[in-house]
Design an enzyme around this catalytic site. Structure first.
Site, mmCIF file in Angstrom:
data_model
loop_
_atom_site.group_PDB
_atom_site.id
_atom_site.type_symbol
_atom_site.label_atom_id
_atom_site.label_comp_id
_atom_site.label_asym_id
_atom_site.label_seq_id
_atom_site.Cartn_x
_atom_site.Cartn_y
_atom_site.Cartn_z
ATOM 1 N N ASP A 180 56.332 11.084 -26.969
ATOM 2 C CA ASP A 180 55.390 10.933 -25.837
ATOM 3 C C ASP A 180 54.005 10.474 -26.303
ATOM 4 O O ASP A 180 52.986 11.102 -26.000
ATOM 5 C CB ASP A 180 55.265 12.247 -25.056
ATOM 6 C CG ASP A 180 56.587 12.853 -24.676
ATOM 7 O OD1 ASP A 180 57.554 12.094 -24.482
ATOM 8 O OD2 ASP A 180 56.673 14.095 -24.576
ATOM 9 N N GLU A 193 60.276 9.461 -14.951
ATOM 10 C CA GLU A 193 59.176 10.252 -15.520
ATOM 11 C C GLU A 193 58.270 9.356 -16.357
ATOM 12 O O GLU A 193 58.454 8.139 -16.432
ATOM 13 C CB GLU A 193 59.726 11.399 -16.368
ATOM 14 C CG GLU A 193 60.479 10.967 -17.616
ATOM 15 C CD GLU A 193 61.036 12.147 -18.408
ATOM 16 O OE1 GLU A 193 61.070 13.279 -17.884
ATOM 17 O OE2 GLU A 193 61.455 11.919 -19.569
ATOM 18 N N HIS A 214 58.613 6.633 -22.729
ATOM 19 C CA HIS A 214 57.371 7.412 -22.628
ATOM 20 C C HIS A 214 56.238 6.764 -23.411
ATOM 21 O O HIS A 214 55.811 7.221 -24.453
ATOM 22 C CB HIS A 214 57.567 8.856 -23.052
ATOM 23 C CG HIS A 214 56.577 9.750 -22.393
ATOM 24 N ND1 HIS A 214 56.935 10.775 -21.548
ATOM 25 C CD2 HIS A 214 55.227 9.735 -22.406
ATOM 26 C CE1 HIS A 214 55.835 11.360 -21.089
ATOM 27 N NE2 HIS A 214 54.794 10.736 -21.584
ATOM 28 N N ARG A 229 62.059 11.389 -32.659
ATOM 29 C CA ARG A 229 61.353 10.334 -31.938
ATOM 30 C C ARG A 229 60.038 10.011 -32.645
ATOM 31 O O ARG A 229 59.224 10.896 -32.896
ATOM 32 C CB ARG A 229 61.097 10.753 -30.491
ATOM 33 C CG ARG A 229 62.379 10.934 -29.684
ATOM 34 C CD ARG A 229 62.102 11.497 -28.299
ATOM 35 N NE ARG A 229 61.540 12.842 -28.366
ATOM 36 C CZ ARG A 229 61.126 13.534 -27.303
ATOM 37 N NH1 ARG A 229 61.200 12.985 -26.103
ATOM 38 N NH2 ARG A 229 60.650 14.751 -27.440
#
Length: 346
Positions: A42, A217, A283, A313
């Site tokens: 993120d 999202e 994201h 990630r």
């Protein structure tokens, strides 16, 4: 002579490629490699006064890195900006922090909950009046959201549009329906909404419905040179390899609070590339090159299949360009460990 040969090679390489194809070479002084960090889900970037401020999900605190250039992020010292009070409503699962500069102050928007039960996840705000957000103190401004619809709410961001600010986030329509939808509301101030929430996107295409529950999202705003507004969001479950970026476009002179004024692209705009070790890319955030001439995307992806929503990630960056119709062209996720030309002005 070697330098001249390199320049000739680069000119020939770019002459036959589209605008979205990056220059890849062995020159280490003017190039970099992804990922920027080993871990960084993120990711978010904002620039101000000649510096970039970078954040990502840590799970238990909010950490800021300050750097003059994004390709030197590994050398930036992490500064813990905020830690929660144990046992508080915002003490668990701290996700997706975003830093925004509004009304001459810094605001941190983040997601957190009271327990390991993700149903308690909500969006919160911190305020800092210091010129540099890695200094000063952060004041807890509490939860931000629609008080008449106090349900699961994550991934808050801000749209600044025609002199007004709008808060956009991902949430549930009720306490029992766990489909993640995108909502927007106009802001009265940086920590209070002035209007009820309005749904502007829900998973409708098959590629938005991979994994259960269905997910929209990570909304983020991108504008072109003519200030056309695009909302780039993440679709499908982050636990799948098919987590991808999707796009809404606000109609010209549109009202952000009118759902019909947002047009959804029928296909994802950025998706996995197994051959380039990019699984579940999403994201994201956006930033300009140091000289302001180029637009860049930062996003996370897993290097291998089946790694889900964990710390595999890593944050990666690459240049984006613009088509003749004004829409962004993200290309495909670039290969790991390949040398890529640095942002213009570094």
């Amino acid at each position: 002579m070697k330098k001249n040969i390199l320049w000739i090679f680069l000119l020939l390489a770019t002459a036959g490629n589209s605008q979205t194809t990056p220059i890849i070479s062995t020159d280490t002084a003017s190039t970099f490699t992804n990922p920027l960090l080993v871990v960084g889900p993120d990711p978010w970037v904002i620039s101000k006064d000649g510096f970039y401020y970078y954040l990502h999900t840590t799970g238990n605190s909010i950490v800021i890195r300050k750097t003059k250039t994004m390709t030197a992020l590994k050398s930036a010292q992490p500064v813990v900006a905020w830690q929660p009070t144990p046992g508080s409503a915002n003490s668990k699962n701290i996700w997706a922090p975003e830093l925004h500069y509004l009304n001459k102050k810094w605001y941190l928007y983040y997601t957190a909950g009271a327990t390991a039960n993700l149903a308690t996840q909500r969006t919160y705000v911190l305020e800092n009046a210091a010129a540099d957000p890695t200094t000063g103190s952060w004041t807890d401004k509490g939860q931000i959201g629609d008080t008449a619809a106090n349900f699961f709410a994550i991934d808050g961001t801000v749209l600044e549009y025609k002199g007004k600010n709008y808060f956009i986030w991902s949430g549930h329509i009720s306490a029992t329906d766990n489909t993640q939808r995108l909502y927007i509301a106009r802001m009265a101030d940086p920590w209070t909404l002035a209007t009820p929430r309005v749904e502007i996107s829900a998973p409708t295409y098959a590629w938005e419905k991979i994994g259960t529950p269905n997910v929209n999202e990570g909304p983020e705003i991108l504008q072109n040179a003519k200030k056309a507004v695009f909302l780039i969001y993440s679709a499908s479950g982050c636990w799948t390899d098919d987590y991808a970026l999707a796009q809404l476009r606000l109609k010209k002179k549109g009202d952000p609070l009118q759902p019909s004024h947002w047009e959804k692209a029928p296909l994802p705009v950025f998706s996995k590339s197994p051959e380039n070790s990019a699984f579940g890319p999403g994201h994201n955030g956006f930033f300009k090159s140091p000289d302001g001439k180029e637009d860049w995307i930062i996003y996370h992806a897993n290097p291998s299949a089946g790694q889900g929503c964990g710390n595999a990630r890593s944050p990666r960056i690459q240049r984006i360009t613009w088509r003749a119709d004004g829409t962004p062209d993200f290309g495909v996720p670039l290969p790991l460990d390949k040398r890529i030309k640095k942002p213009s002005g570094e």
